[in-house]
Write a protein that holds these residues in place. Structure first.
Motif, mmCIF file in Angstrom:
data_model
loop_
_atom_site.group_PDB
_atom_site.id
_atom_site.type_symbol
_atom_site.label_atom_id
_atom_site.label_comp_id
_atom_site.label_asym_id
_atom_site.label_seq_id
_atom_site.Cartn_x
_atom_site.Cartn_y
_atom_site.Cartn_z
ATOM 1 N N ARG A 96 0.852 -1.177 0.000
ATOM 2 C CA ARG A 96 0.000 0.000 0.000
ATOM 3 C C ARG A 96 0.888 1.226 0.000
ATOM 4 N NH1 ARG A 96 -4.348 -2.104 4.404
ATOM 5 N NH2 ARG A 96 -5.192 -3.713 3.059
ATOM 6 N N GLN A 97 0.412 2.284 -0.648
ATOM 7 C CA GLN A 97 1.261 3.448 -0.820
ATOM 8 C C GLN A 97 0.431 4.716 -0.661
ATOM 9 O OE1 GLN A 97 3.277 3.202 -4.522
ATOM 10 N NE2 GLN A 97 4.801 4.707 -3.968
ATOM 11 N N CYS A 98 1.006 5.701 -0.020
ATOM 12 C CA CYS A 98 0.356 6.998 0.155
ATOM 13 C C CYS A 98 0.312 7.708 -1.205
ATOM 14 C CB CYS A 98 1.145 7.830 1.161
ATOM 15 S SG CYS A 98 0.571 9.531 1.298
ATOM 16 N N ILE A 99 -0.805 8.341 -1.503
ATOM 17 C CA ILE A 99 -0.952 9.024 -2.791
ATOM 18 C C ILE A 99 0.024 10.203 -2.924
ATOM 19 C CG2 ILE A 99 -2.778 10.591 -2.046
ATOM 20 C CD1 ILE A 99 -4.101 10.028 -4.808
ATOM 21 N N GLY A 100 0.443 10.780 -1.797
ATOM 22 C CA GLY A 100 1.360 11.920 -1.843
ATOM 23 C C GLY A 100 2.820 11.556 -1.632
ATOM 24 N N GLU A 101 3.143 10.254 -1.655
ATOM 25 C CA GLU A 101 4.513 9.828 -1.343
ATOM 26 C C GLU A 101 5.551 10.429 -2.290
ATOM 27 O OE1 GLU A 101 7.263 5.830 -0.888
ATOM 28 O OE2 GLU A 101 5.111 5.612 -1.160
ATOM 29 N N GLN A 102 5.279 10.434 -3.576
ATOM 30 C CA GLN A 102 6.266 10.953 -4.532
ATOM 31 C C GLN A 102 6.511 12.446 -4.322
ATOM 32 O OE1 GLN A 102 8.204 9.155 -6.547
ATOM 33 N NE2 GLN A 102 7.222 7.428 -5.518
ATOM 34 N N LEU A 103 5.448 13.213 -4.059
ATOM 35 C CA LEU A 103 5.607 14.643 -3.787
ATOM 36 C C LEU A 103 6.415 14.849 -2.504
ATOM 37 C CD1 LEU A 103 5.021 17.622 -4.349
ATOM 38 C CD2 LEU A 103 2.861 17.330 -3.101
ATOM 39 N N ARG B 292 8.607 12.831 -1.149
ATOM 40 C CA ARG B 292 10.010 12.464 -1.400
ATOM 41 C C ARG B 292 10.760 13.605 -2.092
ATOM 42 N NH1 ARG B 292 11.625 6.990 -1.260
ATOM 43 N NH2 ARG B 292 9.919 5.586 -0.710
ATOM 44 N N LYS B 293 10.133 14.221 -3.066
ATOM 45 C CA LYS B 293 10.777 15.330 -3.773
ATOM 46 C C LYS B 293 10.984 16.531 -2.858
ATOM 47 C CE LYS B 293 9.418 14.133 -8.445
ATOM 48 N NZ LYS B 293 8.656 12.963 -8.515
ATOM 49 N N GLU B 294 9.990 16.834 -2.017
ATOM 50 C CA GLU B 294 10.123 17.953 -1.087
ATOM 51 C C GLU B 294 11.251 17.716 -0.080
ATOM 52 O OE1 GLU B 294 6.200 18.209 0.547
ATOM 53 O OE2 GLU B 294 5.619 19.788 -0.861
ATOM 54 N N VAL B 295 11.334 16.510 0.459
ATOM 55 C CA VAL B 295 12.395 16.193 1.415
ATOM 56 C C VAL B 295 13.759 16.273 0.740
ATOM 57 C CG1 VAL B 295 13.374 14.328 2.813
ATOM 58 C CG2 VAL B 295 10.944 14.840 2.961
ATOM 59 N N PHE B 296 13.857 15.780 -0.493
ATOM 60 C CA PHE B 296 15.122 15.846 -1.237
ATOM 61 C C PHE B 296 15.554 17.301 -1.435
ATOM 62 C CE2 PHE B 296 17.366 16.320 -5.261
ATOM 63 C CZ PHE B 296 18.455 15.508 -5.035
ATOM 64 N N ILE B 297 14.636 18.154 -1.859
ATOM 65 C CA ILE B 297 14.965 19.568 -2.075
ATOM 66 C C ILE B 297 15.359 20.242 -0.765
ATOM 67 C CG2 ILE B 297 13.964 21.810 -2.708
ATOM 68 C CD1 ILE B 297 12.351 20.253 -4.860
ATOM 69 N N PHE B 298 14.636 19.958 0.303
ATOM 70 C CA PHE B 298 14.924 20.551 1.606
ATOM 71 C C PHE B 298 16.334 20.189 2.074
ATOM 72 C CE2 PHE B 298 14.873 20.045 6.266
ATOM 73 C CZ PHE B 298 14.626 21.357 6.634
ATOM 74 N N PHE B 299 16.684 18.897 2.053
ATOM 75 C CA PHE B 299 17.990 18.478 2.550
ATOM 76 C C PHE B 299 19.133 18.871 1.626
ATOM 77 C CE2 PHE B 299 15.545 15.700 5.385
ATOM 78 C CZ PHE B 299 16.136 16.081 6.571
ATOM 79 N N THR B 300 18.933 18.838 0.324
ATOM 80 C CA THR B 300 20.012 19.278 -0.562
ATOM 81 C C THR B 300 20.254 20.776 -0.415
ATOM 82 O OG1 THR B 300 18.455 19.463 -2.419
ATOM 83 C CG2 THR B 300 19.744 17.442 -2.262
ATOM 84 N N HIS B 301 19.201 21.538 -0.137
ATOM 85 C CA HIS B 301 19.367 22.968 0.106
ATOM 86 C C HIS B 301 20.198 23.192 1.379
ATOM 87 C CE1 HIS B 301 18.311 27.219 -0.171
ATOM 88 N NE2 HIS B 301 18.116 27.193 1.144
ATOM 89 N N LEU B 302 19.882 22.449 2.444
ATOM 90 C CA LEU B 302 20.662 22.562 3.675
ATOM 91 C C LEU B 302 22.120 22.175 3.442
ATOM 92 C CD1 LEU B 302 18.319 21.093 6.426
ATOM 93 C CD2 LEU B 302 19.020 23.470 6.155
ATOM 94 N N LEU B 303 22.344 21.066 2.756
ATOM 95 C CA LEU B 303 23.714 20.606 2.521
ATOM 96 C C LEU B 303 24.489 21.540 1.599
ATOM 97 C CD1 LEU B 303 23.074 16.777 2.200
ATOM 98 C CD2 LEU B 303 24.148 17.995 4.104
ATOM 99 N N HIS B 304 23.794 22.232 0.729
ATOM 100 C CA HIS B 304 24.447 23.198 -0.160
ATOM 101 C C HIS B 304 24.925 24.429 0.616
ATOM 102 C CE1 HIS B 304 25.275 25.287 -3.917
ATOM 103 N NE2 HIS B 304 24.611 26.324 -3.439
ATOM 104 N N HIS B 305 24.162 24.835 1.622
ATOM 105 C CA HIS B 305 24.465 26.067 2.346
ATOM 106 C C HIS B 305 25.203 25.868 3.673
ATOM 107 C CE1 HIS B 305 22.390 28.720 -0.407
ATOM 108 N NE2 HIS B 305 21.432 27.811 -0.490
ATOM 109 N N PHE B 306 25.213 24.645 4.203
ATOM 110 C CA PHE B 306 25.833 24.397 5.500
ATOM 111 C C PHE B 306 26.709 23.154 5.473
ATOM 112 C CE2 PHE B 306 21.894 26.638 6.402
ATOM 113 C CZ PHE B 306 22.307 27.625 7.274
#
Length: 98
Positions: free
Chosen positions: A42-49, A51-65
């Motif tokens: 079973r899968q959440c309908i918003g899982e892909q969104l 995942r993309k939001e978490v990826f952008i959030f953490f890559t932004h942090l790693l880029h700046h800190f």
């Protein structure tokens, strides 16, 4: 209210070999590919969104800190058991990248 014992399900010796041992290899199929749990998963309908939001959030942090362990801070991987099994809090240092 129903609260599931996820820890018990994830540590069931009838389902997992050595359930107390961290072994990500148990999720690799015979072809060396990640097994996501089969066709009945079973899968959440918003899982892909999400995942993309978490990826952008953490890559932004790693880029700046740059992240470092705080002085005299020791990591402990035992965790804290509650409704979920959570990591223990610990201090880190975030250093701005120039």
């Amino acid at each position: 209210m129903i609260i599931l014992n996820l820890w018990g399900a994830h540590h069931d010796p009838r389902r997992w070999d050595e359930p107390e041992k961290f072994n990500p290899g148990r999720f690799i199929d015979g072809k060396g590919m990640f097994d996501e749990g089969g066709p009945s998963r079973r899968q959440c309908i918003g899982e892909q969104l999400a995942r993309k939001e978490v990826f952008i959030f953490f890559t932004h942090l790693l880029h700046h800190f740059r992240f470092e362990r705080a002085d005299n801070e020791q990591f402990d991987f035992e965790g804290v058991f509650g409704i979920t099994h959570s990591p223990k809090p610990y201090m880190m240092r975030a250093i701005v990248r120039l």
